[in-house]
Design an enzyme around this catalytic site. Sequence first.
Site, PDB file in Angstrom:
ATOM      1  N   TYR A 152      -1.328 -10.598   4.883  1.00  0.00           N
ATOM      2  CA  TYR A 152      -1.638 -10.187   3.449  1.00  0.00           C
ATOM      3  C   TYR A 152      -2.966 -10.528   3.278  1.00  0.00           C
ATOM      4  O   TYR A 152      -3.621 -11.690   3.480  1.00  0.00           O
ATOM      5  CB  TYR A 152      -0.681 -10.875   2.543  1.00  0.00           C
ATOM      6  CG  TYR A 152      -1.180 -10.570   0.963  1.00  0.00           C
ATOM      7  CD1 TYR A 152      -0.536  -9.464   0.352  1.00  0.00           C
ATOM      8  CD2 TYR A 152      -1.950 -11.480   0.331  1.00  0.00           C
ATOM      9  CE1 TYR A 152      -0.960  -9.123  -0.926  1.00  0.00           C
ATOM     10  CE2 TYR A 152      -2.480 -11.170  -0.985  1.00  0.00           C
ATOM     11  CZ  TYR A 152      -1.835  -9.954  -1.528  1.00  0.00           C
ATOM     12  OH  TYR A 152      -2.087  -9.601  -2.977  1.00  0.00           O
TER      13      TYR A 152
ATOM     14  N   GLU B 295      -6.232  -4.592  -2.353  1.00  0.00           N
ATOM     15  CA  GLU B 295      -5.131  -5.470  -1.623  1.00  0.00           C
ATOM     16  C   GLU B 295      -4.603  -4.849  -0.547  1.00  0.00           C
ATOM     17  O   GLU B 295      -4.467  -3.310  -0.567  1.00  0.00           O
ATOM     18  CB  GLU B 295      -3.822  -5.476  -2.731  1.00  0.00           C
ATOM     19  CG  GLU B 295      -2.661  -6.040  -2.101  1.00  0.00           C
ATOM     20  CD  GLU B 295      -1.518  -6.194  -2.944  1.00  0.00           C
ATOM     21  OE1 GLU B 295      -0.961  -5.352  -3.501  1.00  0.00           O
ATOM     22  OE2 GLU B 295      -1.047  -7.399  -3.325  1.00  0.00           O
TER      23      GLU B 295
END
Length: 175
Positions: A69, A157
């Site tokens: 992530y 993101e």
Amino acid sequence: MPAAAAKEIQGSFRGDKGGVRIAKSVDEVNEYAKQMLGATLVTVQTGPHGRQVNRLYIEEGSEIDKEFYLSALVDRETGEVAFVVSTEGGVNIEDVAHNTPEKIVTFSVDPATGIMGHHGRTVAKALGLSGDLAKQAEKLVTQLYTAFTAKDMAMLEINPLVVTNRAICACSTPR
């Protein structure tokens, strides 16, 4: 030709709600596309009425070794760009923050100095990358920061940020 088809809407949790499908053939991609386009996707962030899916993101499949992530966002208190990094990619980062916060590394970039080599090395170390993959991570962080500031983004993101046997692939379901 394995491929992933993802519904492109403003909101998270697409994978949890059928918004991401893995296809094993072109025919399966077409079938999923017909099912997904025009459908309403309801997630926590869309509210109970959901959002209509008008676009799909289709990506060629790859042999994924690891999923990470990575995000960049504006820290509202300091005005700096904050990076959030975790070895736990491909899952809901809010769950990781709640259940295993030690698996999340955050740092900020001072706007006076901008992105520097040590920021990329911080990401590489947090993800356990070395050698050529660490160099790729350093380059990626610089590119993301440059895009983030040039486009005046509030959030960037990548989940999951994938590592194949050859390279870091940052194009997996960015938002």
